[in-house]
Design a protein around this motif. Sequence first.
Motif, mmCIF file in Angstrom:
data_model
loop_
_atom_site.group_PDB
_atom_site.id
_atom_site.type_symbol
_atom_site.label_atom_id
_atom_site.label_comp_id
_atom_site.label_asym_id
_atom_site.label_seq_id
_atom_site.Cartn_x
_atom_site.Cartn_y
_atom_site.Cartn_z
ATOM 1 N N SER A 259 1.513 -0.975 -0.235
ATOM 2 C CA SER A 259 0.340 0.172 -0.033
ATOM 3 C C SER A 259 0.282 1.487 -0.425
ATOM 4 C CB SER A 259 -0.743 0.126 1.477
ATOM 5 O OG SER A 259 0.037 0.085 2.809
ATOM 6 N N GLU A 260 1.794 1.067 0.892
ATOM 7 C CA GLU A 260 2.850 2.732 0.743
ATOM 8 C C GLU A 260 3.690 2.685 -1.092
ATOM 9 O OE1 GLU A 260 3.855 2.624 5.351
ATOM 10 O OE2 GLU A 260 5.830 1.122 4.057
ATOM 11 N N ILE A 261 3.928 1.937 -1.448
ATOM 12 C CA ILE A 261 3.959 1.822 -2.592
ATOM 13 C C ILE A 261 3.370 2.279 -3.590
ATOM 14 C CG2 ILE A 261 5.633 0.384 -4.382
ATOM 15 C CD1 ILE A 261 6.865 -1.410 -2.478
ATOM 16 N N THR A 262 2.250 1.888 -3.192
ATOM 17 C CA THR A 262 1.103 2.263 -4.096
ATOM 18 C C THR A 262 1.110 3.676 -3.700
ATOM 19 O OG1 THR A 262 -0.153 0.164 -4.220
ATOM 20 C CG2 THR A 262 -1.654 2.069 -4.974
ATOM 21 N N LYS A 263 0.748 3.911 -2.709
ATOM 22 C CA LYS A 263 0.698 6.021 -2.454
ATOM 23 C C LYS A 263 1.975 6.664 -3.111
ATOM 24 C CE LYS A 263 -1.827 5.098 1.231
ATOM 25 N NZ LYS A 263 -2.141 4.953 2.696
ATOM 26 N N TRP A 264 3.495 5.872 -3.169
ATOM 27 C CA TRP A 264 4.113 6.511 -3.337
ATOM 28 C C TRP A 264 3.848 6.513 -5.660
ATOM 29 C CZ3 TRP A 264 6.799 10.079 -1.424
ATOM 30 C CH2 TRP A 264 6.906 10.276 0.112
ATOM 31 N N VAL A 265 4.395 5.726 -6.352
ATOM 32 C CA VAL A 265 3.763 5.814 -7.464
ATOM 33 C C VAL A 265 2.901 6.675 -7.815
ATOM 34 C CG1 VAL A 265 2.957 4.454 -9.162
ATOM 35 C CG2 VAL A 265 4.893 3.326 -7.584
ATOM 36 N N ASP A 266 1.607 6.864 -6.806
ATOM 37 C CA ASP A 266 0.505 7.491 -7.071
ATOM 38 C C ASP A 266 1.184 9.112 -7.257
ATOM 39 O OD1 ASP A 266 -2.147 8.625 -7.956
ATOM 40 O OD2 ASP A 266 -2.618 9.026 -5.944
ATOM 41 N N VAL A 267 2.062 10.060 -5.894
ATOM 42 C CA VAL A 267 2.581 10.487 -5.912
ATOM 43 C C VAL A 267 3.149 11.240 -7.434
ATOM 44 C CG1 VAL A 267 3.994 11.739 -4.463
ATOM 45 C CG2 VAL A 267 2.692 11.060 -3.078
ATOM 46 N N LEU A 268 4.680 9.489 -7.395
ATOM 47 C CA LEU A 268 5.123 10.140 -9.155
ATOM 48 C C LEU A 268 4.420 10.966 -9.262
ATOM 49 C CD1 LEU A 268 8.158 7.927 -7.954
ATOM 50 C CD2 LEU A 268 7.788 9.857 -7.708
ATOM 51 N N ARG A 269 3.056 10.063 -9.896
ATOM 52 C CA ARG A 269 2.196 10.170 -10.884
ATOM 53 C C ARG A 269 2.183 11.374 -11.051
ATOM 54 N NH1 ARG A 269 -2.399 10.317 -12.230
ATOM 55 N NH2 ARG A 269 -3.008 9.496 -10.171
ATOM 56 N N THR A 270 1.855 12.329 -10.117
ATOM 57 C CA THR A 270 0.980 13.730 -10.105
ATOM 58 C C THR A 270 1.250 14.578 -9.859
ATOM 59 O OG1 THR A 270 0.593 13.040 -7.163
ATOM 60 C CG2 THR A 270 -1.259 12.488 -8.876
ATOM 61 N N GLN A 271 2.740 14.416 -9.503
ATOM 62 C CA GLN A 271 3.312 15.497 -9.334
ATOM 63 C C GLN A 271 4.185 15.802 -10.460
ATOM 64 O OE1 GLN A 271 6.419 14.812 -6.292
ATOM 65 N NE2 GLN A 271 7.670 13.627 -7.278
ATOM 66 N N GLN A 272 5.273 17.351 -11.022
ATOM 67 C CA GLN A 272 5.883 17.450 -12.071
ATOM 68 C C GLN A 272 7.662 17.720 -11.851
ATOM 69 O OE1 GLN A 272 4.736 21.258 -12.727
ATOM 70 N NE2 GLN A 272 5.766 22.661 -10.815
ATOM 71 N N GLY A 273 8.195 16.647 -10.972
ATOM 72 C CA GLY A 273 9.725 16.674 -11.037
ATOM 73 C C GLY A 273 9.809 17.340 -9.850
ATOM 74 N N ASP A 274 10.710 17.044 -9.887
ATOM 75 C CA ASP A 274 11.825 17.655 -8.018
ATOM 76 C C ASP A 274 11.833 19.041 -7.962
ATOM 77 O OD1 ASP A 274 12.631 17.041 -6.055
ATOM 78 O OD2 ASP A 274 14.425 15.957 -6.425
#
Length: 187
Positions: free
Chosen positions: A97-112
């Motif tokens: 579940s943590e990996i699912t949430k982090w992948v979703d965060v990476l999907r919605t942001q625009q870069g670092d």
Amino acid sequence: MSAKNMFLKPGFVRAPLQNGVGRYVCQLQRIVLKFCKSNGSSRGMRDFIEQDLVDFAKVNPGVVVYLKPRRHRGPVVVAEYLNGDRVWMSMSNKTHSEITKWVDVLRTQQGDNATTRLRKYQYTDYPSVQGPWTPFTHKLPELNTAELPDPAFGANNRLPMSATEQLRLMFEAQKLSGKSEDLKTAE
């Protein structure tokens, strides 16, 4: 400027202007999931790959997904964005579940943007010593605890009647007097 910003590369905000006004363009271009097939710290990553990866790829057809099995290494997610940024995250000992949430965060942001010292197009040698302006800068502190609407804080009781309000009242009075005259003539 603090000392930590001295070693960051300077750059401007490279956000796509008005992304989502016409249509939304996902900024995530490519995601690479690196994992070990036998290492215990990769268990959450393997569960994510088995259960949710196909659904993630179907929902996000514009994102290229790569799987990279590596022996005796910890799980890592590398996200590459349209603006050229790469975000590397260790997923060691994280749950499914943590990996699912982090992948979703990476999907919605625009870069670092954390590795870039943001610069402004405007510069002044004499910055303000008064601090930033907020909508509450010149308000009374009593407004914080007041039950609103309160006539003590209303703007209408302090201002004289406007010309528009005077004309509206005169028109209503004329209309009422005109109706009473019409009623007298009708009788």
